[in-house]
Write a protein that holds these residues in place. Structure first.
Motif, PDB file in Angstrom:
ATOM      1  N   ALA C 257      -6.601  -4.465   3.995  1.00 61.81           N
ATOM      2  CA  ALA C 257      -6.439  -3.024   3.929  1.00 61.81           C
ATOM      3  C   ALA C 257      -7.277  -1.662   4.158  1.00 61.81           C
TER       4      ALA C 257
ATOM      5  N   GLY D 209      -3.699   0.094   6.427  1.00 61.33           N
ATOM      6  CA  GLY D 209      -3.418  -0.894   5.169  1.00 61.33           C
ATOM      7  C   GLY D 209      -4.480   0.553   4.055  1.00 61.33           C
ATOM      8  N   GLY D 210      -3.454  -0.205   2.819  1.00 59.35           N
ATOM      9  CA  GLY D 210      -4.015   0.377   1.401  1.00 59.35           C
ATOM     10  C   GLY D 210      -3.865  -0.886   0.201  1.00 59.35           C
ATOM     11  N   VAL D 211      -4.534  -0.254  -0.704  1.00 55.22           N
ATOM     12  CA  VAL D 211      -4.600  -1.007  -1.579  1.00 55.22           C
ATOM     13  C   VAL D 211      -3.778  -0.302  -3.285  1.00 55.22           C
ATOM     14  N   ALA D 300      -3.029  -5.766  -1.919  1.00 47.18           N
ATOM     15  CA  ALA D 300      -3.532  -5.237  -0.990  1.00 47.18           C
ATOM     16  C   ALA D 300      -2.447  -5.582   0.024  1.00 47.18           C
ATOM     17  N   LEU D 301      -2.163  -4.440   0.813  1.00 48.24           N
ATOM     18  CA  LEU D 301      -1.208  -4.213   1.542  1.00 48.24           C
ATOM     19  C   LEU D 301      -1.848  -4.399   2.730  1.00 48.24           C
ATOM     20  N   LYS D 302      -1.213  -5.307   3.706  1.00 50.56           N
ATOM     21  CA  LYS D 302      -1.843  -4.763   5.039  1.00 50.56           C
ATOM     22  C   LYS D 302      -0.996  -3.781   5.846  1.00 50.56           C
ATOM     23  N   CYS D 333       1.926   3.461   7.301  1.00 49.66           N
ATOM     24  CA  CYS D 333       0.921   3.096   6.552  1.00 49.66           C
ATOM     25  C   CYS D 333       2.014   2.281   5.077  1.00 49.66           C
ATOM     26  N   ALA D 335       1.504   1.418   2.079  1.00 48.72           N
ATOM     27  CA  ALA D 335       1.368   2.277   0.862  1.00 48.72           C
ATOM     28  C   ALA D 335       1.562   3.087   0.003  1.00 48.72           C
TER      29      ALA D 335
END
Lengths: 358, 358, 358, 358
Positions: C257, D209-211, D300-302, D333, D335
């Motif tokens: 992430a 990425g992001g959460v 968690a996103l890649k 992204c 997310a």
């Protein structure tokens, strides 16, 4: 998977005829149930071998509950596991069993499926012995159902060419009568004739089939789901788990196929402020959903495939024709001992559906 | 869940008689299949209304596959979804339908289950209309099975009191003959008599029941699992999804209950280096597992509950007795149009078991 | 159901900490497997209590296989049932346990769920004791997988604030090294520091958490299904069955992430005629399907909730605030004994997917 | 099966990026629900492409409910089926897509699994497009849950190296704020910094990425089951169905692994006659069962694998190394558009568990 059934109440049966044990894991019983072991034992005794018309194998069927109870001996919400030792398992000539499949048994199909690695001792996992844990699970469900006002009993509707009297719409008194009877029929004379057919088959080294009829009273309306998850689907899927079952029908069953709609439809009536039907040809299920009327299911049991007469078979090792005489003593008719099995199947499915809710 | 069946091949059916659409989602078909739409259409046409002995409802049954194919029109491994528009759905007097449950239908039980919110139009989700997507799925499975050397066909074994001739052990020629026949019976005279019974029932504002017999040839030995996941369990669980089925039996079925073991056991024989049975009273299944012999399943269909005669029912709003005359035209016998449904059920279960492997 | 997992290979776990037994039923193992009991025992010994950093409870963990083997001691295709006696179960003050839920444990949530009927002795069905049958089942699957060329090993990636060295792409040598290690880390100094953290927590009457990393090598490409039945879905659903797991990640996991796509994407390369990736940030799974590269899963384990320090809780009977000191000795860190549990989960899911086929 | 999830509430998703349609079948919604189509549309609009930071693909996402409603437009107990046309699907050079698998995508693993027959157009069944029916189903569940007093909202907890502020124990006001926000963060400045990271990645032809963090409030205590059917197991199994999720954690998650037991345990307290915890490090779940405290899950996103930069790959036809530049515009992204997907997953699982009951 093959040995597991149910949704909210899930039963897994394990064991083989000559494995150390048979047993059951039951998930989903409500927490807090006090198990009435006397009644469990009495119910299981109806399935146990014994009597002049059944196999000579003796099994005490002592149940050991190894998991699922709290310190007060009540169900605690965890899976309940019961183990029954196979006390009377005996060694034997297994190579012959592997080579010469018994007609009417699963020996050949299991040989294909498991590549010859299946347990052949006493029929292995296909043995009627596995109905002991089935009946144990059924006994627990019967107890749960009784607390819900649901009662279940079965009768022997026919053996060979002898039919019991028609039942009409079953009531509580009938069910109590059947539950108390060691050879449950409505017509005592018919029961006597059935026993004679069984004895005659036994004396001839042969066997006979029969039909069981299971009744359930007090089942609330609205249980079961449309299409593939109806009461009939679930009951049939469970009932074919009893070894020897070749047909399952509900209400008028195959007789319905010979009737006219005007003869077969059950009229709705109001009685005591509730909707009932004047007759119960639908056997308590319409569109897969219970109507509140008594559930009626019939199971056709084939004649015991183990007979003393010499039979044609094949040698699997030589891939050539052979002759076989099945040794040992066997039930000349499955029907009497299958009575509690049929009740167990009904109890398991109804308990599961009640726990699933409407 | 109620509208889903299968394990490795999973079918979900959706729709109601008068919803915009009925349809099916099929998961698990092998990737790369080219769908023979002509044969799918031909198969489905056998179920479609039409002819003097069936309902007047007209449905083109145009299939739209909205998902599951790649750019070359072949299955791609993703779930295949097919949608069929309900072209001939008509508005009507739904309040009367809600109030007066039709005898023999699921109207009352659905009212209980869904608290009166169920779709009552044309029987809603309990309508025979949902057998259209069932047959679509069956047609795809039949195509898959044919590539595996498995063939399936059904016949009308009886209508009312008229029985077709005994079938013996079915062969490929018989199955081809049945598949090509618009009213499949072995004995043309029996078929003619059945049609007369249907016509007579229709003219009397009444209906009749019947029995279907489904055959499957070329099924490999070793499919199916012991106890609760045997071929009979799976086939019965699927077959009771066809509206109107009241009984399911295999091989000799209920007749087995009247036989002796020596009459019922099928002798094993070696033929062309393979194990076969000399007779097929076991209907191709022993201990839940296929033997390689033809599978034989029979389904009892009740007489169509929709009849023109006035019947007793209740008013649910007033909770009092009432009278009802079911309007509209209906099939006076379900059996002829249920033939492809029975084949579809057999195809679905066999395809699932083959994809599961031994 | 809660204690059952798997599809083609199905595991049902039963038992409670102080029930007579814990055990497992395993359906779907191929027939004909000879169980290497020495290796099973060695694998289970890694989970068993012992050593200065673990609980004082002593359990011999003697396995009794009561069903599922044929007369030659090989799997026979029937469900395998193993029973482990709870030798060291001790009575205690259960009323206090019912009244004062331990912080961080399931005491309170189980009390709500089961209406106070749950088994509170030693945590009942929520006890780490149930990982004994989990590891037994895992040991059988590891043996099956080894015959398929699949190898599995886990390491302790961190304890408290101490991290092991980065692993890079794991290979067979690494896995052998980890499997042989009683406290598996890559960096021996890090392992030593972790042990010191655990000892320090123990001495303070406290506990610490940790992270496990499981590797699987030799997994064929193409296993797993899209969307809800992918490898991650199945592995996570199983991994959260280990008590104390609070997070599950694959490949770079949460680190992904924080990365850019150009950093995170693994380039495809041809090597020895096979497609590989130059790096393994995807942890062997793309779109839920295995790529043939090593599978990498990490599990976050919370600090043991049983600590010697006095804590705030409530009295459920009085519905008022209370204080509690948890008696007895407990593992000050779950991570070391959870290593074989993590391997068991990986083995169960991979065996199931391999048996399901592509 | 891969595209089906749930038990009492069952969702089946179908479709591919460039198939005629995507859609969903939802079984188990209570009968009688009036669907608030405005809110469904508003919820789905949050997932739909649009805005400068997302893909240029335009989809109206017009929902057509083809089954499951009665004549009053309310759910009728039958499966609800919704179909969404793929309006903007475009033909393309599919052969190149088949030959050169995109790094970080499922192209290669699907090629192995489906023998090259998978739908490669736009990622086929692996496309983010399938989150449209997921969100539709989630919107219905959110409506059901609201009637039960359960509220759900998610925030973007981090993008690349930018973290949002800590949330503390979430409350209703926070959830309303997040639900109303187009880019939901607690700290507006952090949100602004995240957007800049996304824009910078886009400008560099790259991705980040992001959460996501999802909260559920008002969940009754006692939902979920021990071991393999706990809330975490079910939530994780569903969450990994969102493309790009690489890790799932609850409460403190991986941070818990670095804490001591005395820091991590949440003290029980009595508040207003109810049992609560003073802190919510357990994220509302203990032993797989809800505690009544807010549920907290992080995903968690890649980074989006589709990037404009040229990458190393292989030619599957030539089995040799190759170079690839992924064409088209893509979300830099995932997310922001995954926010409603995360909420949908939470809603689906909670609705299922509530319908299953305690």
């Amino acid at each position: 998977m093959s040995n597991t059934i149910g949704n909210k109440l899930k039963l897994t049966i394990f064991g083989q005829s000559h494995a150390p044990c048979v047993g059951a894991v039951i998930e989903g019983l409500p927490a807090g149930m006090a198990i009435d072991t006397d009644r469990v034992r009495a119910f299981m005794a109806r399935r146990a071998p014994g009597g002049e018309l059944s196999t000579a194998r003796r099994e005490a069927d002592e149940i050991r509950i190894v998991a699922g109870l709290n310190e007060a001996g009540r169900t605690c919400g965890a899976p309940l596991c019961a183990v029954i030792e196979n006390a009377d398992a005996r060694p034997g000539d297994y190579e012959a069993l592997r080579d010469l499949p018994r007609p009417g048994h699963a020996d050949y199909t299991a040989w294909v499926k498991f590549g010859g690695r299946n347990d052949v001792r006493g029929g292995g996992q296909f043995s009627g012995r596995l109905t002991a844990p089935l009946c144990f699970a059924g006994a627990l469900c019967l107890q749960f159902l009784e607390e819900q006002g649901v009662h279940i009993a079965a009768r022997i509707a026919s053996v060979a060419d002898v039919d019991d009297a028609p039942a009409g719409i079953p009531d509580e008194a009938l069910l109590r009568y059947l539950s108390a009877s060691p050879f449950p029929t409505l017509d005592a004379a018919a029961g006597e004739a059935m026993r004679r057919r069984i004895a005659a088959a036994r004396d001839a080294g042969d066997s006979v089939g029969g039909v069981l009829e299971v009744f359930a009273l007090g089942v609330p309306a609205g249980l079961g789901d449309p299409m593939f998850d109806g009461m009939e689907n679930a009951l049939a899927a469970a009932a074919f788990g009893i070894p020897g079952v070749r047909g399952v029908e509900f209400g008028e069953g195959f007789r319905a196929a010979r009737m006219r709609g005007s003869e077969h439809n059950d009229a709705f009536r109001v009685s005591d402020g509730r909707v009932v039907t004047a007759t119960d040809r639908h056997g308590g299920i319409l569109g897969g959903i219970t109507s509140g009327m008594p559930i009626v299911m019939r199971l056709a049991l084939k004649p015991t495939p183990s007979i003393a007469l010499e039979q044609d078979t094949v040698s699997l090792s030589g891939m050539e024709n052979a002759r076989l005489r099945v040794e040992g003593r066997h039930d000349p008719c499955i029907a009497p001992r299958a009575v509690p099995c049929a009740e167990a199947v009904m109890a398991l499915v109804l308990a599961d559906k009640i726990l699933q809710g409407r």
